[in-house]
Each structure stands twice: as structure tokens, then as C-alpha cells.
Design a protein around this motif. Structure first.
Motif, short mmCIF file in Angstrom:
data_model
loop_
_atom_site.label_atom_id
_atom_site.label_comp_id
_atom_site.label_asym_id
_atom_site.label_seq_id
_atom_site.Cartn_x
_atom_site.Cartn_y
_atom_site.Cartn_z
N LEU A 156 -0.22 -7.80 -65.04
CA LEU A 156 -0.48 -8.04 -63.62
C LEU A 156 0.56 -7.38 -62.72
CD1 LEU A 156 -1.49 -11.80 -63.76
CD2 LEU A 156 -2.97 -9.79 -63.75
N THR A 157 1.60 -6.82 -63.29
CA THR A 157 2.65 -6.20 -62.50
C THR A 157 2.15 -4.90 -61.91
OG1 THR A 157 4.35 -7.13 -63.95
CG2 THR A 157 5.00 -5.28 -62.57
N MET A 158 2.37 -4.74 -60.61
CA MET A 158 2.00 -3.51 -59.91
C MET A 158 3.30 -2.85 -59.45
SD MET A 158 -1.31 -3.59 -60.04
CE MET A 158 -2.02 -2.55 -58.78
N LEU A 159 3.38 -1.53 -59.64
CA LEU A 159 4.59 -0.79 -59.31
C LEU A 159 4.33 0.23 -58.21
CD1 LEU A 159 5.72 -0.05 -62.97
CD2 LEU A 159 6.73 -1.72 -61.42
N SER A 160 5.26 0.30 -57.27
CA SER A 160 5.19 1.34 -56.25
C SER A 160 5.61 2.67 -56.87
CB SER A 160 6.12 1.00 -55.09
OG SER A 160 7.48 1.07 -55.54
N ALA A 161 5.38 3.75 -56.16
CA ALA A 161 5.79 5.07 -56.65
C ALA A 161 7.30 5.09 -56.86
CB ALA A 161 5.36 6.15 -55.67
N LYS A 162 8.05 4.53 -55.95
CA LYS A 162 9.51 4.50 -56.06
C LYS A 162 9.94 3.73 -57.30
CE LYS A 162 13.65 2.96 -53.69
NZ LYS A 162 14.20 2.25 -52.55
N ASP A 163 9.36 2.54 -57.49
CA ASP A 163 9.73 1.70 -58.64
C ASP A 163 9.34 2.36 -59.96
OD1 ASP A 163 10.74 -0.24 -56.94
OD2 ASP A 163 8.90 -1.44 -56.97
N ARG A 188 8.33 -3.69 -71.59
CA ARG A 188 9.26 -3.00 -70.71
C ARG A 188 9.10 -1.50 -70.89
NH1 ARG A 188 11.30 -3.36 -66.25
NH2 ARG A 188 13.30 -2.42 -65.99
N LEU A 189 8.99 -0.75 -69.81
CA LEU A 189 8.77 0.69 -69.92
C LEU A 189 9.99 1.41 -70.47
CD1 LEU A 189 6.92 1.50 -66.59
CD2 LEU A 189 5.98 1.27 -68.86
N TRP A 226 4.15 12.01 -58.19
CA TRP A 226 2.97 12.40 -57.42
C TRP A 226 2.38 13.70 -57.95
CZ3 TRP A 226 0.26 8.96 -55.24
CH2 TRP A 226 0.86 7.86 -54.63
N ALA A 227 3.23 14.61 -58.43
CA ALA A 227 2.72 15.86 -59.00
C ALA A 227 1.92 15.60 -60.27
CB ALA A 227 3.89 16.81 -59.30
N TRP A 228 2.32 14.61 -61.05
CA TRP A 228 1.60 14.27 -62.28
C TRP A 228 0.19 13.76 -62.01
CZ3 TRP A 228 5.61 11.06 -65.56
CH2 TRP A 228 6.64 11.91 -66.00
N ALA A 240 8.81 5.61 -60.57
CA ALA A 240 9.64 6.80 -60.78
C ALA A 240 11.01 6.40 -61.32
CB ALA A 240 9.77 7.60 -59.49
N GLU A 241 11.57 5.34 -60.77
CA GLU A 241 12.87 4.84 -61.23
C GLU A 241 12.78 4.38 -62.69
OE1 GLU A 241 15.51 1.02 -60.18
OE2 GLU A 241 15.15 2.36 -58.48
N GLU A 242 11.71 3.67 -63.03
CA GLU A 242 11.51 3.20 -64.40
C GLU A 242 11.41 4.36 -65.39
OE1 GLU A 242 11.21 0.20 -66.05
OE2 GLU A 242 11.87 -0.81 -64.24
N LEU A 243 10.76 5.44 -64.94
CA LEU A 243 10.54 6.59 -65.81
C LEU A 243 11.71 7.57 -65.80
CD1 LEU A 243 6.80 7.31 -64.98
CD2 LEU A 243 7.72 6.18 -67.01
N GLY A 244 12.63 7.39 -64.86
CA GLY A 244 13.77 8.29 -64.75
C GLY A 244 13.40 9.65 -64.19
N ILE A 245 12.43 9.66 -63.27
CA ILE A 245 11.97 10.90 -62.64
C ILE A 245 12.02 10.71 -61.13
CG2 ILE A 245 10.48 11.56 -64.57
CD1 ILE A 245 8.09 10.53 -62.90
#
Length: 90
Positions: free
Chosen positions: A24-31, A4-5, A44-46, A33-38
Motif C-alpha cells: 500500500l506504500t506509494m512513493l513520490s518521484a523524489k522518494d 525494502r527496496l 522520469w527518463a526511465w 529516486a532516493e531509494e534507488l540511488g538515482i
């Protein structure tokens, strides 16, 4: 090993807790970013190699076609483990 992130808040009951991330889990940018709290724009800047906030070691997204871009959860988890484990230069 827990992949778990970010730990779920204590207020989340076990029945509502998100599933652990696997290789095998693939995450969208939205998901992700939410996981990372950003914010999504920060994520996208990273990964923008021409931007001033580029993090070369951060996993690059994978284009699956059209407007579908995802990150491998395991790649991100491995990156975070290295950063949190002190495997990076200060």
C-alpha cells in the motif's frame, strides 16, 4: 519477506531505520529516486516512452490527480526482484 527496496546504511540505528515498504506504500518521484540511488530526472527518463532511456518493464507512475504522481512500492519491489533474480533477458 523484506520488501525494502534498498538496504539502509549500516550507520543508521534501528530507531532511525525507515519502515519496510508494503503493497500500500506509494512513493513520490523524489522518494523513489532516493531509494534507488538515482536522480529524479533519471527516474522520469526511465518511464518516458518517447525517450531514449525508456525501460518498458519499469513500473509506470500512477497519476492521483493534479500534480500528484506516485509509484506503488510493491510494483517497484517486484520489478527489482525480477531484475535481481535473473528473470530478465540479457
Amino acid at each position: 519477506m523484506n520488501t525494502r527496496l534498498i538496504a539502509a546504511p549500516l550507520s543508521v540505528c534501528a530507531a532511525e531505520a525507515p519502515k519496510p515498504l508494503t503493497g500500500l506504500t506509494m512513493l513520490s518521484a523524489k522518494d523513489l529516486a532516493e531509494e534507488l540511488g538515482i536522480g529524479v530526472s533519471t527516474l522520469w527518463a526511465w518511464v518516458d516512452c518517447n525517450g531514449k532511456h525508456f525501460i518498458p518493464e519499469f513500473p509506470q507512475p500512477i497519476r492521483l490527480g493534479g500534480n500528484c504522481t506516485r509509484w506503488r512500492a510493491q510494483d517497484v519491489a517486484d520489478y527489482l526482484a525480477g531484475v535481481m533474480g535473473g528473470d530478465h533477458a540479457d
